[in-house]
Design an enzyme around this catalytic site. Sequence first.
Site, short mmCIF file in Angstrom:
data_model
loop_
_atom_site.label_atom_id
_atom_site.label_comp_id
_atom_site.label_asym_id
_atom_site.label_seq_id
_atom_site.Cartn_x
_atom_site.Cartn_y
_atom_site.Cartn_z
N ASP A 69 4.87 15.09 7.41
CA ASP A 69 4.12 16.31 7.71
C ASP A 69 2.70 15.92 8.11
O ASP A 69 2.26 14.80 7.81
CB ASP A 69 4.17 17.36 6.58
CG ASP A 69 3.88 16.83 5.19
OD1 ASP A 69 3.16 15.81 5.06
OD2 ASP A 69 4.35 17.44 4.21
N GLU A 96 7.00 5.09 -4.52
CA GLU A 96 5.56 5.04 -4.81
C GLU A 96 5.20 4.01 -5.88
O GLU A 96 4.51 4.32 -6.86
CB GLU A 96 5.05 6.44 -5.17
CG GLU A 96 5.35 7.44 -4.05
CD GLU A 96 4.85 8.87 -4.32
OE1 GLU A 96 4.39 9.14 -5.44
OE2 GLU A 96 4.92 9.69 -3.40
N GLU A 136 9.24 11.42 5.19
CA GLU A 136 8.75 12.70 4.64
C GLU A 136 7.63 13.27 5.50
O GLU A 136 6.58 13.68 5.00
CB GLU A 136 8.24 12.51 3.20
CG GLU A 136 9.23 11.86 2.26
CD GLU A 136 8.74 11.79 0.81
OE1 GLU A 136 7.72 12.43 0.47
OE2 GLU A 136 9.39 11.09 0.02
N HIS A 160 3.01 11.34 5.16
CA HIS A 160 2.28 12.58 4.88
C HIS A 160 0.88 12.40 5.47
O HIS A 160 -0.02 11.89 4.80
CB HIS A 160 2.20 12.83 3.37
CG HIS A 160 3.52 13.14 2.75
ND1 HIS A 160 4.24 14.30 3.04
CD2 HIS A 160 4.26 12.47 1.85
CE1 HIS A 160 5.36 14.30 2.34
NE2 HIS A 160 5.41 13.20 1.62
N ASN A 196 10.15 3.40 -0.92
CA ASN A 196 9.56 4.52 -0.18
C ASN A 196 8.16 4.79 -0.70
O ASN A 196 7.92 4.75 -1.91
CB ASN A 196 10.47 5.74 -0.43
CG ASN A 196 10.19 6.94 0.46
OD1 ASN A 196 10.22 6.80 1.68
ND2 ASN A 196 9.95 8.10 -0.13
#
Length: 344
Positions: A266, A158, A264, A235, A199
């Site tokens: 979702d 990030e 990651e 995400h 990432n």
Amino acid sequence: MRRNRLRLAGLLAAVLVAVTAPAAEARPEPPTLADLAQRHGRYFGSATDNPELTDAPYTALLGSEFDQITPGNGMKWYATEPQQGVFDFSQGDEIVDLARANHQKVRGHTLVWHSQLPGWLSDREWTADELRAVLKKHIQTEVRHYRGKVFAWDVVNEAFNEDGTYRETVFYRTLGPGYIADALRWAHQADPRVKLYLNDYNIESIGPKSDAYYRLAQELRAQGVPLHGIGLQAHLALQYGYPATLEDNLRRFSRLGLDTALSEVDIRMYVPADEAKLATQAAWYRDLTEACLAVRRCVGITLWDYTDKYSWIPAFFEGEGAALPWDEQLRPKPAYYAIREALK
Ligand code: XIL
């Protein structure tokens, strides 16, 4: 007479075995997501976290359906260096041991991040020389510890703002943008074989933030800095729309000679869920799986845990949830079947 009866019993047993065995063969276990992904040369993984590992039905599915694991918290800085120079790898080790027992590979997550830092690091000011030494030691101690045990590291997590400018973290403020190249070089020294990733979230679409990664990756590659992949967290949220340029975006990174991973995943929604929302969610899971399969260097997909029972979403996004392919009772949702379809 007695002997005859025995012989008869033996014969009956043999017949029984002969009759039941082929039936068992005719109905083999259905392939897991990992089995299906492997046919495409990909992995299909899940994040997990130490407190959940006492839940036996949960760990049974975790160990059977997936071939890759990411520790959700156990390898972060606050967990691994709780006091300066005092390292604790017990949480990450527990997950590495579990993964090994289940023949799963592990993504290391994460070495340099502005969040979940230990107090000793975030509660004071550092000179550039001090912080550089602290950063180098943290990275190299952790990477050395997990050498041969993780196949990839999220080295920096990030690093950019939404508009593509550098995030003003303690590392950026104190060391300037060169901290990213330094972190990659130090990690590479400590384990020359492990794949090194940057990432981030909201970089699934082509746009200012993913452009920043594209430019940085180009620069780093041109300078010979060891960067091997970009992790797109993914995400996603139903209210923001599906990232329609995902496949093109993955492809432009692969053209730079980089791996990509959906690291990651979702797909959250406002709760309660209903049939329509779950159907849209399923279509998105299918689409992102197909996007990864369509791009040769997209190496795998990791769910940010696989069940709504242990999702981070409800605690971080008020009123949202139901983001994963298995519900809170560990029952597969439409998304699970949609992923299977995409992998077939
Ligand atoms: C989350 C964990 O899942 C939570 O348990 C923790 O409280 C906060 O962090 N991006 C990342 C992950 O890179 O490390 C975050 O994980 C989710 C967002």
